[in-house]
Write an enzyme that holds these catalytic residues in place. Structure first.
Site, PDB file in Angstrom:
ATOM      1  CE  LYS A 108      -4.073   1.966   2.153  1.00  9.25           C
ATOM      2  NZ  LYS A 108      -3.630   3.359   2.214  1.00  9.25           N
ATOM      3  NE  ARG A 148     -10.196   9.577  -1.907  1.00  5.42           N
ATOM      4  CZ  ARG A 148     -11.072   8.722  -1.412  1.00  5.42           C
ATOM      5  NH1 ARG A 148     -11.153   7.522  -1.886  1.00  5.42           N
ATOM      6  NH2 ARG A 148     -11.853   9.047  -0.424  1.00  5.42           N
ATOM      7  CE  LYS A 173      -5.748  -3.606  -4.961  1.00  3.67           C
ATOM      8  NZ  LYS A 173      -5.180  -2.797  -6.034  1.00  3.67           N
ATOM      9  CB  CYS A 191      23.827  26.297  32.457  1.00  4.18           C
ATOM     10  SG  CYS A 191      22.809  26.826  31.069  1.00  4.18           S
TER      11      CYS A 191
HETATM   12  S1  IVH Z   1      -6.659  -0.230  -4.546  1.00  5.23           S
HETATM   13  C1  IVH Z   1     -11.418   0.954  -4.436  1.00  5.23           C
HETATM   14  N1  IVH Z   1      -4.099  -0.610  -4.264  1.00  5.23           N
HETATM   15  O1  IVH Z   1      -4.939   3.585  -0.659  1.00  5.23           O
HETATM   16  C2  IVH Z   1     -10.105   1.376  -3.924  1.00  5.23           C
HETATM   17  N2  IVH Z   1      -5.022   1.362  -3.361  1.00  5.23           N
HETATM   18  O2  IVH Z   1      -6.897   3.623   1.505  1.00  5.23           O
HETATM   19  C3  IVH Z   1      -9.026   0.674  -4.662  1.00  5.23           C
HETATM   20  N3  IVH Z   1      -3.406   2.834  -2.316  1.00  5.23           N
HETATM   21  O3  IVH Z   1      -7.404   5.406  -2.333  1.00  5.23           O
HETATM   22  C4  IVH Z   1      -7.715   1.095  -4.189  1.00  5.23           C
HETATM   23  N4  IVH Z   1      -1.638   1.596  -2.709  1.00  5.23           N
HETATM   24  O4  IVH Z   1      -4.951   5.838  -2.912  1.00  5.23           O
HETATM   25  C5  IVH Z   1      -5.127   0.206  -4.007  1.00  5.23           C
HETATM   26  N5  IVH Z   1      -1.844  -1.080  -4.160  1.00  5.23           N
HETATM   27  C6  IVH Z   1      -2.857  -0.261  -3.889  1.00  5.23           C
HETATM   28  C7  IVH Z   1      -2.707   0.952  -3.210  1.00  5.23           C
HETATM   29  C8  IVH Z   1      -3.810   1.741  -2.963  1.00  5.23           C
HETATM   30  C9  IVH Z   1      -2.071   2.725  -2.183  1.00  5.23           C
HETATM   31  C10 IVH Z   1      -4.208   3.959  -1.790  1.00  5.23           C
HETATM   32  C11 IVH Z   1      -5.221   4.479  -2.769  1.00  5.23           C
HETATM   33  C12 IVH Z   1      -6.546   4.333  -2.088  1.00  5.23           C
HETATM   34  C13 IVH Z   1      -6.147   4.291  -0.656  1.00  5.23           C
HETATM   35  C14 IVH Z   1      -7.193   3.570   0.157  1.00  5.23           C
END
Ligand code: IVH
Length: 665
Positions: A116, A137, A288, A406
């Site tokens: 992430k 976003r 995912k 000091c």
């Molecule tokens: S998938 C429907 N994959 O994390 C949302 N997000 O907390 C699908 N992010 O808004 C997001 N790395 O900005 C996805 N490998 C990754 C990610 C990622 C960072 C961020 C992204 C998202 C936020 C959610």
């Protein structure tokens, strides 16, 4: 060169540059020297200057930044940009898995695990393979058009390998090393530093002038694809990631196909253990469901997909080296040892110092100069040394002994009974004075903007300010004599000093730096007694009659006002016309949010939740945890939760962080 030949050469150059750019920035395998690449770019720019009509939308010249835009345009997202639900433990992962199993009706789920990335989500729109537009976003349904800035990201392809029309999503970030370099450059130019790579990336994407953005080392990983036409047919998310790669995008190399919960847990652990080696910041992993059909079946809640989850890392620790141990003299004279560290990124901000609190703790932790140490952030705010990596010692580490005098004024230090801290009891100690000036001018104090650490030092060193009362007798002639102080800055400072005279009493009480009197106590005192002379003359017993104020605080207040130095300062302030009262006027202003209930959602850039809450309460407002019809405002930061949705449904006014700033200041 004839136009026809120029067109021919430009085409060649575009292809060459695009290819080498891809090798360098996407694959990280350069096949040409930097100088060779620069030559190609230079030739392209020169030819395009001669024949501007030959510039194509995918020309690499877009990378250097075009014209500034007047303002950001709003972009409606065709598919909403949702957030992810967070989990923090393996047991929560288990629950998530059970829910999936129940919803899908079977066990064999394949997953894709991804790091992430801690950056900013962007949406990229391509038509027939050519990059058209990109947006932030925003609130999830509407974002801002930042095409001009995205064009400057070298790893973002301007033309794809296939003529697809699609929306691609990814995360823009700044690599750690580059971030540290960027901040070093800013420090050298005396520009404000970015708190962390994420803020730096956010600030860069928010520029109106893409030439500024082009100077920032932005990068991007992509992770999702909403196809419209011309695409290969895809069955799984894993295939999607491979396809994104084929199209020319940068996809994170650590993405993994996983079967079974055990592999998922292993993936999380392995990424967490490698976290520090990665060249960019991550704050967890995203898991995912792999099959797109199952994703569809699982669908979405109002805020997040049911087929994915963010498994966040919980604790933030880093390893760094103690370069030196200094002793810091605070404004109350307390002398604390501070470890000076090799700068390191920890939980999103640069840490250069860690307090060692006092001699006892220093001894207990056995910290030596030169030691490698593990640091963490206590409550995610103050960096602390967790432990020394003794096995890493080389024998060249040096012991540190607390000085007995000091470091600022040279007077003997005293350790008062019952206190762990050594103190410098000299009221004229320069270090204490400088700290007192800084504190006096700070935001919660008299809020004199422009008066920070370096100016406080100068004012003290030049002899212009011997105590905080002298701040009100500065003249422009004196100020312009200081180094780096221009006429304009001097005027601004005098203006800020002048303005501060109007502050309500509680700010003055905070500013004076009475021991144990912070913002809360100052407000209580001011609200009750209403005047500085009254507080100064009130006996201890009467002060303690106030709820929440015990004898320790009351005695400290008394002691403070009984000091000769204090009396002198108070006289100076009075003669200068500084307000000593908590008046009705300030009450009206202070109570701007009286009767309002506010709900906070998402992450704010400039405040923690706690700080935002304090600000709201300071203005007389209330903070609630849930949105209901009694809510007046919802303050929405980044990645807002379901509360935002609820607020929309109920038609409650939504505040951005900027709106909030203007409400509370
Ligand atoms: S998938 C429907 N994959 O994390 C949302 N997000 O907390 C699908 N992010 O808004 C997001 N790395 O900005 C996805 N490998 C990754 C990610 C990622 C960072 C961020 C992204 C998202 C936020 C959610």
């Amino acid at each position: 060169m004839e136009k026809e030949a120029a067109a021919e050469r430009l085409k060649e150059l575009r292809e060459q540059i695009t290819k080498h750019n891809y090798y360098y920035h996407v694959l990280d395998e350069p096949r040409i020297s930097d100088a060779g690449f620069d030559l190609l770019m230079k030739e392209l720019l020169q030819l395009e200057k001669l024949y501007p009509e030959l510039v194509t939308p995918d020309s690499p010249s877009k990378r250097v930044g075009g014209m500034p835009i007047p303002a950001f345009q709003q972009v409606q997202h065709v598919v909403p940009m949702l957030s992810l639900d967070n989990i923090f433990s393996e047991s929560e992962l288990h629950d998530f898995y059970l829910r999936l199993k129940k919803n899908l009706g079977f066990e064999n789920i394949t997953w894709v695990g991804e790091p992430k990335i801690d950056g900013l989500a962007v949406s990229l729109y391509y038509e027939e393979g050519v990059f058209q537009r990109g947006a932030t976003r925003g609130d999830g349904s509407t974002g801002e058009d930042i095409t001009h800035n995205l064009l400057t990201i070298w790893s973002l392809p301007l033309r794809l390998m296939d003529k697809v029309t699609a929306e691609v999503r990814g995360e823009v970030f700044i690599p750690r090393e580059e971030f540290l370099k960027l901040n070093m450059q800013r420090e050298a130019r005396e520009l404000p530093l970015f708190a962390n790579p994420r803020n730096a990336a956010a600030g860069s994407l928010r520029q109106l002038d893409p030439k500024v953005t082009a100077e920032r080392p932005l990068d991007i990983f992509v992770f999702s694809l909403n196809g419209i036409s011309g695409l290969k047919s895809l069955v799984t998310h894993w295939e999607t990631l491979q396809y994104l790669r084929e199209l020319g995008f940068k996809v994170n190399p650590l993405v993994s196909l996983l079967t079974g919960l055990e592999q998922v847990v292993d993936f999380y652990r392995s990424i967490e253990s490698r976290r520090r080696e990665l060249p960019y910041e991550i704050d967890g992993v995203v898991l995912k469901v792999n099959e797109l059909l199952y994703q569809q079946k699982l669908g979405y809640t109002s805020r997040a997909p049911r087929w994915a989850v963010a498994f966040k890392f919980s604790s933030a620790e880093e390893v760094t080296r103690v370069k030196a141990i200094e002793v810091n003299v605070g404004r109350t004279g307390a002398v604390t040892p501070v470890a000076i560290l090799d700068p390191v990124l920890l939980a999103g901000s640069v840490v250069k110092r860690a307090s060692l609190h006092n001699e006892d703790i220093l001894r207990e932790k056995e910290v030596m100069i030169g030691d490698e140490v593990v640091i963490h952030k206590a409550g995610d705010v103050i960096p602390e040394i967790v432990k020394v990596l003794k096995e890493k010692r080389t024998g060249r580490e040096l012991d540190f002994t607390m000085p007995d005098s000091c470091p600022s004024c040279g007077k003997d230090l005293k350790r008062l009974s019952g206190e762990a801290a050594w103190r410098c009891l000299n009221p004229a100690c320069p270090a204490q004075l400088i700290e007192r000036i800084i504190h006096f001018a700070s935001r919660n104090g008299m809020d004199i903007s422009g008066l920070g650490e370096s100016l406080a030092r100068q004012l003290h060193a030049s002899g212009l300010v011997k105590d905080v009362g002298d701040l009100y007798y500065l003249s422009k002639e004196d100020l312009v004599k200081l180094e780096r102080m221009g006429e304009k800055s001097a005027e601004n400072l005098l203006e800020a000093v002048q303005m501060s005279k109007q502050n309500p009493l509680h700010k003055l009480l905070v500013a004076l730096g009475i021991r144990f009197v912070g913002e809360r106590v100052a407000r209580l005192l001011a609200a009750h007694f209403r005047s500085l002379p009254v507080i100064a003359a009130t006996p201890v017993e009467e002060i303690t009659s106030l709820e929440e104020i015990g004898p320790k605080i009351a005695l400290s207040i008394k002691e403070f006002f009984n000091q000769e130095e204090t009396k002198e300062i108070v006289k100076k302030l009075e003669n200068a016309g500084v307000n000593f009262y908590e008046g009705l006027e300030s009450e009206a202003k202070e109570g701007a949010l009286k009767g309002y209930t506010i709900v906070i959602t998402g992450t704010l850039n400039n405040y923690t939740r706690e700080e935002a809450k304090e600000r709201i309460e300071a203005k007389g407002g209330k903070v609630a945890g849930r949105v209901s019809k009694n809510t007046d405002y919802v303050l929405a930061g980044e990645n807002p939760g379901s509360k935002l949705q609820k607020a929309r449904e109920l038609g409650i006014k939504i505040l951005t962080e900027d709106d909030f700033e203007s409400l509370i200041t």
